[in-house]
Design an enzyme around this catalytic site. Structure first.
Site, PDB file in Angstrom:
ATOM      1  N   HIS A  76       0.837  -1.198   0.000  1.00 34.17           N
ATOM      2  CA  HIS A  76       0.000   0.000   0.000  1.00 34.17           C
ATOM      3  C   HIS A  76       0.869   1.244   0.000  1.00 34.17           C
ATOM      4  O   HIS A  76       1.821   1.353   0.781  1.00 34.17           O
ATOM      5  CB  HIS A  76      -0.895  -0.008   1.240  1.00 34.17           C
ATOM      6  CG  HIS A  76      -1.729   1.224   1.401  1.00 34.17           C
ATOM      7  ND1 HIS A  76      -1.621   2.079   2.478  1.00 34.17           N
ATOM      8  CD2 HIS A  76      -2.695   1.756   0.610  1.00 34.17           C
ATOM      9  CE1 HIS A  76      -2.484   3.071   2.356  1.00 34.17           C
ATOM     10  NE2 HIS A  76      -3.151   2.901   1.225  1.00 34.17           N
ATOM     11  N   SER A  77       0.592   2.176  -0.901  1.00 29.37           N
ATOM     12  CA  SER A  77       1.217   3.494  -0.890  1.00 29.37           C
ATOM     13  C   SER A  77       2.740   3.394  -1.036  1.00 29.37           C
ATOM     14  O   SER A  77       3.236   2.832  -2.015  1.00 29.37           O
ATOM     15  CB  SER A  77       0.804   4.231   0.394  1.00 29.37           C
ATOM     16  OG  SER A  77       1.085   5.598   0.334  1.00 29.37           O
ATOM     17  N   TYR A  78       3.496   3.915  -0.066  1.00 29.35           N
ATOM     18  CA  TYR A  78       4.969   3.833  -0.084  1.00 29.35           C
ATOM     19  C   TYR A  78       5.455   2.405  -0.260  1.00 29.35           C
ATOM     20  O   TYR A  78       6.513   2.164  -0.864  1.00 29.35           O
ATOM     21  CB  TYR A  78       5.496   4.436   1.217  1.00 29.35           C
ATOM     22  CG  TYR A  78       6.840   3.932   1.692  1.00 29.35           C
ATOM     23  CD1 TYR A  78       8.032   4.410   1.141  1.00 29.35           C
ATOM     24  CD2 TYR A  78       6.915   2.980   2.720  1.00 29.35           C
ATOM     25  CE1 TYR A  78       9.265   3.948   1.601  1.00 29.35           C
ATOM     26  CE2 TYR A  78       8.135   2.529   3.184  1.00 29.35           C
ATOM     27  CZ  TYR A  78       9.316   3.007   2.609  1.00 29.35           C
ATOM     28  OH  TYR A  78      10.537   2.541   3.061  1.00 29.35           O
ATOM     29  N   HIS A 223      -7.625   6.991   0.333  1.00 28.09           N
ATOM     30  CA  HIS A 223      -6.349   6.282   0.246  1.00 28.09           C
ATOM     31  C   HIS A 223      -6.298   5.025   1.112  1.00 28.09           C
ATOM     32  O   HIS A 223      -5.801   3.988   0.685  1.00 28.09           O
ATOM     33  CB  HIS A 223      -5.237   7.249   0.645  1.00 28.09           C
ATOM     34  CG  HIS A 223      -3.857   6.761   0.372  1.00 28.09           C
ATOM     35  ND1 HIS A 223      -3.470   6.214  -0.838  1.00 28.09           N
ATOM     36  CD2 HIS A 223      -2.743   6.752   1.152  1.00 28.09           C
ATOM     37  CE1 HIS A 223      -2.195   5.882  -0.787  1.00 28.09           C
ATOM     38  NE2 HIS A 223      -1.730   6.190   0.410  1.00 28.09           N
TER      39      HIS A 223
END
Length: 241
Positions: A76-78, A223
């Site tokens: 997820h994300s980073y 997000h």
């Protein structure tokens, strides 16, 4: 039965998956949702020396230590950077890569390259007393909320798991030099609600590195979809080929 390894993004901990893990397990799958170094039960290890390579080592070490194979690796994300590097380290153990509203890097890129607003966060951190701690993004008015989470109880829960992010995590580049990793199928899940809280997305190439058509799904939420839409997210993960 599949083995899911769920990797949280910047500032978060493995607790963010608590609503997803039981749903996948109830479907008969094995699930791991660790906290990376510096977060959750490893928060005491947070320091300026913690970087992207540290988190890649966390993932590779867990897979090797548990002798996992055919892993569905979700970032997820980073953590899109983390799973990309990990897959190039041990491609033979990875069955599928899932980029969950995630940074998708090219070889040699850092978080700053993929998500340029990160540079501003680094500059602010370097002017702070610590010089290396990047605090979590602040809560904003609805519909943006805290990483797209707006329910007051959920916001309070999320606040309780957030930690600062070391600058080194955002500056270290990925290393994607193993061509064997190109054969790993990959899926992109984009969260399309409250867009400003998410990742700056590059267009997904229509053809994956393994020569198959790219698979891109969308969730109508912010997000942190593992908090706001855990059932829907789990259903998508269970549909992976």
């Amino acid at each position: 039965m599949s083995t899911f390894l769920l990797i949280h993004g910047a500032w978060h901990s493995g607790r963010c998956w608590e609503r997803v893990v039981p749903l996948l397990e109830a479907a008969g799958h094995r699930v791991f949702a660790p906290s990376l170094t510096g977060y959750g039960d490893k928060a005491h290890l947070l320091g300026p020396e913690v970087g992207l390579d540290t988190h890649v080592d966390d993932v590779v070490g867990l897979i090797a230590g548990e002798n996992l194979s055919d892993v569905v690796l979700v970032g997820h994300s980073y953590a899109g950077l983390v799973i990309s590097s990990a897959a190039h380290r041990i491609p033979e153990r990875i069955a599928h890569l899932v980029y969950l509203d995630a940074m998708v890097p090219e070889d040699g890129e850092s978080a700053v390259d993929v998500h340029p607003v990160t540079q501003r966060l680094i500059e602010l951190a370097e002017k702070s007393e610590s010089g290396w701690r990047v605090p979590p993004m602040p809560e904003q008015p609805a519909p943006l909320g805290l990483f797209g989470v707006t329910d007051p109880a959920d916001v309070a829960w999320l606040h309780g798991m957030l930690s600062d992010q070391p600058v080194r995590c955002l500056r270290q580049p990925v290393r994607l030099g193993n061509p064997a990793a190109d054969a790993i199928p990959r899926t992109h899940i984009h969260n399309v609600g409250a867009m400003p809280t998410g990742i700056t997305r590059r267009p997904v190439p229509p053809i994956q590195p393994n020569g198959t058509a790219a698979q891109v799904w969308e969730l109508p939420t912010g997000h942190d979809c593992m908090i706001t839409m855990p059932i829907e997210l789990s259903e998508l993960l269970l549909e992976l080929p």
